[in-house]
Design an enzyme around this catalytic site. Sequence first.
Site, PDB file in Angstrom:
ATOM      1  N   LYS A   1       1.982 -75.044 -39.302  1.00  0.00           N
ATOM      2  CA  LYS A   1       2.422 -74.021 -40.445  1.00  0.00           C
ATOM      3  C   LYS A   1       1.037 -74.353 -41.566  1.00  0.00           C
ATOM      4  CE  LYS A   1       5.386 -77.122 -40.555  1.00  0.00           C
ATOM      5  NZ  LYS A   1       5.234 -78.417 -39.148  1.00  0.00           N
TER       6      LYS A   1
ATOM      7  N   GLY B   1       1.446 -83.313 -42.160  1.00  0.00           N
ATOM      8  CA  GLY B   1      -0.076 -83.589 -42.219  1.00  0.00           C
ATOM      9  C   GLY B   1      -0.025 -82.176 -41.799  1.00  0.00           C
ATOM     10  N   HIS B   2      -1.073 -81.241 -42.856  1.00  0.00           N
ATOM     11  CA  HIS B   2      -1.101 -79.649 -42.424  1.00  0.00           C
ATOM     12  C   HIS B   2      -2.624 -79.878 -42.700  1.00  0.00           C
ATOM     13  CE1 HIS B   2       3.366 -79.093 -44.243  1.00  0.00           C
ATOM     14  NE2 HIS B   2       3.347 -79.801 -42.846  1.00  0.00           N
TER      15      HIS B   2
HETATM   16  P1  GDP Z   1       1.365 -78.050 -39.507  1.00  0.00           P
HETATM   17  O1  GDP Z   1       2.001 -79.500 -39.420  1.00  0.00           O
HETATM   18  O2  GDP Z   1       2.446 -77.328 -38.354  1.00  0.00           O
HETATM   19  O3  GDP Z   1       0.550 -77.989 -40.290  1.00  0.00           O
HETATM   20  O4  GDP Z   1      -0.028 -78.267 -37.629  1.00  0.00           O
HETATM   21  P2  GDP Z   1      -0.759 -79.746 -38.291  1.00  0.00           P
HETATM   22  O5  GDP Z   1      -1.955 -79.356 -39.135  1.00  0.00           O
HETATM   23  O6  GDP Z   1      -0.317 -80.901 -38.042  1.00  0.00           O
HETATM   24  O7  GDP Z   1      -1.186 -79.579 -36.389  1.00  0.00           O
HETATM   25  C1  GDP Z   1      -1.742 -77.853 -35.795  1.00  0.00           C
HETATM   26  C2  GDP Z   1      -3.814 -78.110 -35.411  1.00  0.00           C
HETATM   27  O8  GDP Z   1      -3.944 -76.601 -34.516  1.00  0.00           O
HETATM   28  C3  GDP Z   1      -4.361 -78.470 -37.348  1.00  0.00           C
HETATM   29  O9  GDP Z   1      -5.373 -79.677 -36.162  1.00  0.00           O
HETATM   30  C4  GDP Z   1      -4.713 -76.968 -36.619  1.00  0.00           C
HETATM   31  O10 GDP Z   1      -6.531 -76.811 -37.438  1.00  0.00           O
HETATM   32  C5  GDP Z   1      -5.494 -76.126 -35.413  1.00  0.00           C
HETATM   33  N1  GDP Z   1      -4.428 -74.599 -35.543  1.00  0.00           N
HETATM   34  C6  GDP Z   1      -3.433 -73.582 -35.937  1.00  0.00           C
HETATM   35  N2  GDP Z   1      -3.574 -72.650 -35.497  1.00  0.00           N
HETATM   36  C7  GDP Z   1      -5.259 -72.968 -34.791  1.00  0.00           C
HETATM   37  C8  GDP Z   1      -4.340 -72.578 -33.595  1.00  0.00           C
HETATM   38  O11 GDP Z   1      -4.110 -71.044 -32.756  1.00  0.00           O
HETATM   39  N3  GDP Z   1      -5.583 -72.531 -32.175  1.00  0.00           N
HETATM   40  C9  GDP Z   1      -6.104 -73.867 -32.577  1.00  0.00           C
HETATM   41  N4  GDP Z   1      -6.940 -73.845 -31.019  1.00  0.00           N
HETATM   42  N5  GDP Z   1      -5.558 -74.577 -32.863  1.00  0.00           N
HETATM   43  C10 GDP Z   1      -5.034 -74.027 -34.247  1.00  0.00           C
HETATM   44  P1  IMO Z   2       4.125 -81.781 -40.208  1.00  0.00           P
HETATM   45  O1  IMO Z   2       4.751 -81.265 -41.612  1.00  0.00           O
HETATM   46  C1  IMO Z   2       5.263 -83.603 -36.269  1.00  0.00           C
HETATM   47  C2  IMO Z   2       9.104 -87.123 -36.486  1.00  0.00           C
HETATM   48  C3  IMO Z   2       7.793 -88.338 -36.478  1.00  0.00           C
HETATM   49  C4  IMO Z   2       9.175 -89.233 -35.950  1.00  0.00           C
HETATM   50  C5  IMO Z   2      10.074 -88.390 -36.849  1.00  0.00           C
HETATM   51  C6  IMO Z   2      10.182 -89.272 -38.193  1.00  0.00           C
HETATM   52  O2  IMO Z   2       2.881 -82.304 -40.178  1.00  0.00           O
HETATM   53  O3  IMO Z   2       4.625 -80.752 -38.497  1.00  0.00           O
HETATM   54  P2  IMO Z   2       9.241 -89.407 -40.724  1.00  0.00           P
HETATM   55  O4  IMO Z   2       8.582 -90.570 -41.272  1.00  0.00           O
HETATM   56  O5  IMO Z   2       9.441 -88.828 -41.063  1.00  0.00           O
HETATM   57  O6  IMO Z   2      10.870 -90.752 -40.983  1.00  0.00           O
HETATM   58  O7  IMO Z   2       9.289 -90.056 -38.798  1.00  0.00           O
HETATM   59  O8  IMO Z   2       9.555 -87.284 -36.936  1.00  0.00           O
HETATM   60  N1  IMO Z   2       7.823 -86.697 -38.139  1.00  0.00           N
HETATM   61  C7  IMO Z   2       6.583 -85.423 -37.286  1.00  0.00           C
HETATM   62  N2  IMO Z   2       6.389 -85.018 -36.534  1.00  0.00           N
HETATM   63  N3  IMO Z   2       4.658 -83.375 -37.269  1.00  0.00           N
HETATM   64  C8  IMO Z   2       5.429 -83.221 -38.822  1.00  0.00           C
HETATM   65  O9  IMO Z   2       5.118 -83.329 -39.844  1.00  0.00           O
HETATM   66  C9  IMO Z   2       6.680 -85.003 -38.245  1.00  0.00           C
HETATM   67  N4  IMO Z   2       6.754 -85.692 -39.588  1.00  0.00           N
HETATM   68  C10 IMO Z   2       7.751 -86.391 -39.124  1.00  0.00           C
HETATM   69  O10 IMO Z   2       6.251 -88.654 -35.992  1.00  0.00           O
HETATM   70  O11 IMO Z   2       9.257 -88.529 -34.271  1.00  0.00           O
HETATM   71 MG    MG Z   3       1.235 -81.560 -38.803  1.00  0.00          MG
END
Ligand code: GDP
Ligand code: IMO
Ligand code: MG
Length: 426
Positions: free
Chosen positions: A16, A40-41
């Site tokens: 996202k 964690g984005h």
């Molecule tokens: P979010 O929580 O939905 O914002 O996603 P996260 O940042 O936690 O996890 C997504 C991971 O995948 C991050 O390390 C991004 O840099 C990586 N990522 C996002 N889009 C792509 C993609 O199209 N290909 C690859 N290989 N990595 C990606």
């Molecule tokens: P983003 O925005 C993945 C999960 C936790 C746990 C459950 C409840 O990066 O996609 P909490 O601390 O919210 O009470 O935990 O939700 N969880 C996530 N898993 N991505 C996240 O955020 C999450 N935020 C919470 O691992 O299973």
């Molecule tokens: Mg994340």
Amino acid sequence: MSSYVVVGSQWGDEGKGKIVDVLGEKMDMVVRFQGGNNAGHTVVVNGEKTILHLLPSGILNQNAICVIGPGVVVDPFVLLEEIETLNKRGLNCDHLRISDRAHLIMPYHVKLDELQEQKLANNKIGTTKRGIGPCYADKYTRIGLRVCDLVDFDIFKERLATTLKIKNEQIIKLYDEKPFDYDELVSKFEVVREKLLPMITDSVELVNKYLDADKNVLFEGAQANMLDINYGTYPYVTSSSPTSAGVCEGAGVSPKKLDTIIGVVKAYSTRVGEGPFVSELLNDMGEHIRKVGAEYGATTGRPRRCGWLDLCVVKQAAIINGLTDLVITKIDVLSDIEKIKVLVGYEVNGKQYDYIPASLKDYGNSKAIYKEFDGWMCDITKVRKYDDLPANCKKYLKFIEEYTKTRISLVSVGPDRENNIIINEL
Ligand code: GDP
Ligand code: IMO
Ligand code: MG
């Protein structure tokens, strides 16, 4: 009016942050509406990685006002640390606004999150231990503290005195742990308060003013549909509503004002924490996906559980959120897999179904029904046009569209801001 909602369609970590950053370039405003620093984005620009927890992922665009909305739970210490980290890199956060209605995650919430998880032992949720659940619980039992209480510090002190009595009693009697000291908390918050005051605002008025002036406003979801407090795999969920309906609740915006609702879908599934995961791969293939996809939590560093794409999950997200568009991410991770599977149904006790039932007893024991696809077995990270994708990859994408009855508008083929195939301009 152009409003955009970006939500997770699986269990979070779909990418996202990257998509919000990509769209962020044309946004006048980016708003977080739920969750907290459990998120964690990750945003990658020219190879440089930034992980955002509380700050909206539009923060790297200095021209967009970034808003932490009323539905968010804010740990002020974490927020200030995040701001400081960006400041050290020469990026200012003067365009950040914090809603006066948002609730504060207090140090005792973080402690209680940890203690409850310990107490639950084998039945633990696997939370991020950031105090999210305890903070939302206090909000709903009406003993929470809000950002506006920091403005008039006497109110903060008064409310803290009442609430702390209850919290300390829980900590001592239920968990036999050390209580929190009132004076210590007050002095800690006196310090953060000074720093936060200039950013505190009535965000509801601000956001609606932007929408009514036809500016581009993006609502950034954290977590995802399957972690939703109502529709996820309860109790293995988070404590907020990460859906498009959550925007109305958590940002103070009418449903009539939501235009484009984008569901981010990872080309396979991952899950962090406990709870059922029918298409989970507890084998070499799961290891392979974790390794190639670098599937480790952006917040806690925990290894993410990996599995095949579960289309029943995505279809449910499409229905509940009213998705207008899908963005498929990380499809490049599947490039060297010969046979790729997709979950299209569940089977339990000889009965087949294609939705997620409320009871985890059936869901947790169900068997996956898969459809198999031939892989494309070549690097696609440099592809920028849909027509240039290998035929087998296009078949995979077409099936997702057909199953979910939702068009795919963007395919992400790498973590960087540039690694995209745009199908429909968003
Ligand atoms: P979010 O929580 O939905 O914002 O996603 P996260 O940042 O936690 O996890 C997504 C991971 O995948 C991050 O390390 C991004 O840099 C990586 N990522 C996002 N889009 C792509 C993609 O199209 N290909 C690859 N290989 N990595 C990606
Ligand atoms: P983003 O925005 C993945 C999960 C936790 C746990 C459950 C409840 O990066 O996609 P909490 O601390 O919210 O009470 O935990 O939700 N969880 C996530 N898993 N991505 C996240 O955020 C999450 N935020 C919470 O691992 O299973
Ligand atoms: Mg994340």
